[in-house]
Write a protein that holds these residues in place. Structure first.
Motif, PDB file in Angstrom:
ATOM      1  N   LEU A 168      -1.540  -5.920  18.264  1.00 20.66           N
ATOM      2  CA  LEU A 168      -2.244  -5.939  16.995  1.00 20.66           C
ATOM      3  C   LEU A 168      -1.245  -6.243  15.884  1.00 20.66           C
ATOM      4  O   LEU A 168      -0.142  -5.687  15.873  1.00 20.66           O
ATOM      5  N   VAL A 169      -1.627  -7.111  14.964  1.00 14.81           N
ATOM      6  CA  VAL A 169      -0.747  -7.495  13.870  1.00 14.81           C
ATOM      7  C   VAL A 169      -1.500  -7.373  12.552  1.00 14.81           C
ATOM      8  O   VAL A 169      -2.548  -7.991  12.375  1.00 14.81           O
ATOM      9  N   GLU A 170      -0.944  -6.558  11.661  1.00 16.16           N
ATOM     10  CA  GLU A 170      -1.534  -6.375  10.341  1.00 16.16           C
ATOM     11  C   GLU A 170      -0.885  -7.317   9.328  1.00 16.16           C
ATOM     12  O   GLU A 170       0.300  -7.649   9.456  1.00 16.16           O
ATOM     13  N   SER A 171      -1.656  -7.681   8.320  1.00 16.77           N
ATOM     14  CA  SER A 171      -1.132  -8.484   7.221  1.00 16.77           C
ATOM     15  C   SER A 171      -1.943  -8.191   5.967  1.00 16.77           C
ATOM     16  O   SER A 171      -3.018  -7.575   6.051  1.00 16.77           O
ATOM     17  N   GLY A 172      -1.407  -8.623   4.830  1.00 15.81           N
ATOM     18  CA  GLY A 172      -2.147  -8.494   3.582  1.00 15.81           C
ATOM     19  C   GLY A 172      -1.680  -7.400   2.656  1.00 15.81           C
ATOM     20  O   GLY A 172      -2.197  -7.253   1.551  1.00 15.81           O
ATOM     21  N   GLY A 173      -0.718  -6.603   3.087  1.00 14.53           N
ATOM     22  CA  GLY A 173      -0.217  -5.552   2.216  1.00 14.53           C
ATOM     23  C   GLY A 173       0.618  -6.122   1.084  1.00 14.53           C
ATOM     24  O   GLY A 173       0.895  -7.317   1.028  1.00 14.53           O
ATOM     25  N   GLY A 174       1.003  -5.245   0.163  1.00 14.03           N
ATOM     26  CA  GLY A 174       1.826  -5.678  -0.954  1.00 14.03           C
ATOM     27  C   GLY A 174       1.824  -4.677  -2.073  1.00 14.03           C
ATOM     28  O   GLY A 174       1.368  -3.539  -1.910  1.00 14.03           O
ATOM     29  N   LEU A 175       2.328  -5.118  -3.217  1.00 12.33           N
ATOM     30  CA  LEU A 175       2.389  -4.287  -4.411  1.00 12.33           C
ATOM     31  C   LEU A 175       1.235  -4.670  -5.333  1.00 12.33           C
ATOM     32  O   LEU A 175       1.046  -5.855  -5.632  1.00 12.33           O
ATOM     33  N   PRO A 197       4.807   8.610   3.060  1.00 14.26           N
ATOM     34  CA  PRO A 197       6.039   9.357   3.323  1.00 14.26           C
ATOM     35  C   PRO A 197       5.816  10.858   3.259  1.00 14.26           C
ATOM     36  O   PRO A 197       5.219  11.376   2.306  1.00 14.26           O
ATOM     37  N   GLY A 198       6.257  11.563   4.288  1.00 14.33           N
ATOM     38  CA  GLY A 198       6.135  13.003   4.327  1.00 14.33           C
ATOM     39  C   GLY A 198       4.761  13.530   4.669  1.00 14.33           C
ATOM     40  O   GLY A 198       4.535  14.746   4.637  1.00 14.33           O
ATOM     41  N   LYS A 199       3.831  12.627   4.977  1.00 16.67           N
ATOM     42  CA  LYS A 199       2.470  13.060   5.303  1.00 16.67           C
ATOM     43  C   LYS A 199       2.090  12.621   6.710  1.00 16.67           C
ATOM     44  O   LYS A 199       2.683  11.706   7.273  1.00 16.67           O
ATOM     45  N   GLU A 212      -2.260   7.094  -4.989  1.00 18.20           N
ATOM     46  CA  GLU A 212      -2.297   7.901  -3.766  1.00 18.20           C
ATOM     47  C   GLU A 212      -2.719   7.110  -2.538  1.00 18.20           C
ATOM     48  O   GLU A 212      -2.692   7.626  -1.421  1.00 18.20           O
ATOM     49  N   ASP A 213      -3.113   5.855  -2.718  1.00 16.82           N
ATOM     50  CA  ASP A 213      -3.391   4.992  -1.580  1.00 16.82           C
ATOM     51  C   ASP A 213      -2.114   4.369  -1.015  1.00 16.82           C
ATOM     52  O   ASP A 213      -2.154   3.697   0.020  1.00 16.82           O
ATOM     53  N   THR A 214      -1.006   4.571  -1.686  1.00 13.13           N
ATOM     54  CA  THR A 214       0.261   4.025  -1.224  1.00 13.13           C
ATOM     55  C   THR A 214       0.620   4.598   0.143  1.00 13.13           C
ATOM     56  O   THR A 214       0.679   5.814   0.323  1.00 13.13           O
ATOM     57  N   ALA A 215       0.843   3.702   1.095  1.00  8.04           N
ATOM     58  CA  ALA A 215       1.137   4.120   2.471  1.00  8.04           C
ATOM     59  C   ALA A 215       1.378   2.871   3.321  1.00  8.04           C
ATOM     60  O   ALA A 215       1.138   1.750   2.869  1.00  8.04           O
ATOM     61  N   VAL A 216       1.823   3.112   4.535  1.00  4.86           N
ATOM     62  CA  VAL A 216       1.822   2.053   5.543  1.00  4.86           C
ATOM     63  C   VAL A 216       0.479   2.116   6.251  1.00  4.86           C
ATOM     64  O   VAL A 216       0.057   3.192   6.701  1.00  4.86           O
ATOM     65  N   TYR A 217      -0.194   0.984   6.326  1.00  4.91           N
ATOM     66  CA  TYR A 217      -1.517   0.918   6.932  1.00  4.91           C
ATOM     67  C   TYR A 217      -1.413   0.283   8.314  1.00  4.91           C
ATOM     68  O   TYR A 217      -0.801  -0.775   8.485  1.00  4.91           O
ATOM     69  N   TYR A 218      -2.027   0.958   9.282  1.00 10.14           N
ATOM     70  CA  TYR A 218      -1.971   0.525  10.673  1.00 10.14           C
ATOM     71  C   TYR A 218      -3.364   0.163  11.187  1.00 10.14           C
ATOM     72  O   TYR A 218      -4.324   0.898  10.955  1.00 10.14           O
ATOM     73  N   CYS A 219      -3.440  -0.920  11.911  1.00 12.59           N
ATOM     74  CA  CYS A 219      -4.644  -1.280  12.644  1.00 12.59           C
ATOM     75  C   CYS A 219      -4.535  -0.649  14.033  1.00 12.59           C
ATOM     76  O   CYS A 219      -3.480  -0.742  14.683  1.00 12.59           O
ATOM     77  N   VAL A 220      -5.612  -0.004  14.465  1.00 13.15           N
ATOM     78  CA  VAL A 220      -5.582   0.689  15.745  1.00 13.15           C
ATOM     79  C   VAL A 220      -6.802   0.332  16.574  1.00 13.15           C
ATOM     80  O   VAL A 220      -7.851  -0.061  16.035  1.00 13.15           O
ATOM     81  N   LEU A 221      -6.683   0.503  17.881  1.00 16.16           N
ATOM     82  CA  LEU A 221      -7.754   0.163  18.822  1.00 16.16           C
ATOM     83  C   LEU A 221      -7.933   1.299  19.814  1.00 16.16           C
ATOM     84  O   LEU A 221      -6.947   1.850  20.327  1.00 16.16           O
ATOM     85  N   GLU A 222      -9.189   1.637  20.070  1.00 17.43           N
ATOM     86  CA  GLU A 222      -9.518   2.703  21.008  1.00 17.43           C
ATOM     87  C   GLU A 222     -10.171   2.096  22.248  1.00 17.43           C
ATOM     88  O   GLU A 222     -11.181   1.392  22.119  1.00 17.43           O
ATOM     89  N   TRP A 261      -1.749   0.273  18.568  1.00 16.31           N
ATOM     90  CA  TRP A 261      -1.583   0.171  17.124  1.00 16.31           C
ATOM     91  C   TRP A 261      -0.550  -0.896  16.813  1.00 16.31           C
ATOM     92  O   TRP A 261       0.307  -1.217  17.636  1.00 16.31           O
ATOM     93  N   GLY A 262      -0.652  -1.450  15.625  1.00 15.23           N
ATOM     94  CA  GLY A 262       0.294  -2.464  15.203  1.00 15.23           C
ATOM     95  C   GLY A 262       1.506  -1.855  14.521  1.00 15.23           C
ATOM     96  O   GLY A 262       1.671  -0.632  14.505  1.00 15.23           O
ATOM     97  N   ARG A 263       2.336  -2.703  13.945  1.00 16.45           N
ATOM     98  CA  ARG A 263       3.557  -2.232  13.284  1.00 16.45           C
ATOM     99  C   ARG A 263       3.288  -1.750  11.861  1.00 16.45           C
ATOM    100  O   ARG A 263       4.138  -1.104  11.255  1.00 16.45           O
ATOM    101  N   GLY A 264       2.146  -2.097  11.329  1.00 11.49           N
ATOM    102  CA  GLY A 264       1.785  -1.630   9.998  1.00 11.49           C
ATOM    103  C   GLY A 264       2.128  -2.619   8.900  1.00 11.49           C
ATOM    104  O   GLY A 264       2.965  -3.502   9.063  1.00 11.49           O
ATOM    105  N   THR A 265       1.452  -2.442   7.775  1.00 12.44           N
ATOM    106  CA  THR A 265       1.727  -3.238   6.581  1.00 12.44           C
ATOM    107  C   THR A 265       1.780  -2.283   5.387  1.00 12.44           C
ATOM    108  O   THR A 265       0.947  -1.391   5.254  1.00 12.44           O
ATOM    109  N   GLN A 266       2.783  -2.474   4.542  1.00 12.37           N
ATOM    110  CA  GLN A 266       2.998  -1.567   3.424  1.00 12.37           C
ATOM    111  C   GLN A 266       2.074  -1.914   2.267  1.00 12.37           C
ATOM    112  O   GLN A 266       1.996  -3.068   1.848  1.00 12.37           O
ATOM    113  N   VAL A 267       1.414  -0.903   1.747  1.00 10.98           N
ATOM    114  CA  VAL A 267       0.609  -1.028   0.536  1.00 10.98           C
ATOM    115  C   VAL A 267       1.207  -0.095  -0.508  1.00 10.98           C
ATOM    116  O   VAL A 267       1.346   1.110  -0.253  1.00 10.98           O
TER     117      VAL A 267
END
Length: 127
Positions: free
Chosen positions: A4-11, A41-43, A89-99, A117-123
């Motif tokens: 899985l590969v995530e994209s689209g994150g950013g500032l 971070p920390g959560k 508060e939405d700032t985080a690394v977002y991961y796509c996951v599959l069940e 799960w993928g490697r994540g994309t930073q938002v």
């Protein structure tokens, strides 16, 4: 091997929007529930939104309801997360996951059930 590969994150500034995309290789996604999780971070990692195989059932965390929309295009083997009215508060690394199993999207999101799960994309939401 499924990947899985995530994209689209950013500032983005508070109140702004981003659209995350999740693509897959090694397998089609249409037989599986897919979710977006995030970790700040920390959560602990938390379930943001999950969607059923056909897209007919979705689940959202209370913190993102009415702001985020999950969708999928099985023909393109893609899953998306449209994020509007973003908050710091939405700032985080977002991961796509599959069940792989057969669980409801509510259970998948609430209990953090996923097998890939993928490697994540930073938002980052900041002014």
């Amino acid at each position: 091997q499924l990947q899985l590969v995530e994209s689209g994150g950013g500032l983005v500034q508070p109140g702004g929007s981003l659209r995350l995309s999740c693509s897959a290789s090694g397998s089609t996604l249409d037989n599986y529930n897919i979710g977006w999780f995030r970790q700040a971070p920390g959560k602990e990692r938390e379930g943001v939104s999950c969607i059923s195989t056909s897209g007919g059932s979705t689940h959202y965390a209370d913190s993102v309801k009415d702001r985020f929309t999950i969708s999928r295009d099985n023909a393109k083997n893609m899953v998306y997360l449209q994020m509007n009215s973003l908050k710091p508060e939405d700032t985080a690394v977002y991961y796509c996951v599959l069940e792989l199993g057969v669980v409801t999207v509510q259970t998948m999101c609430a209990r953090g059930l996923y097998d890939y799960w993928g490697r994540g994309t930073q938002v980052t939401v900041s002014s």
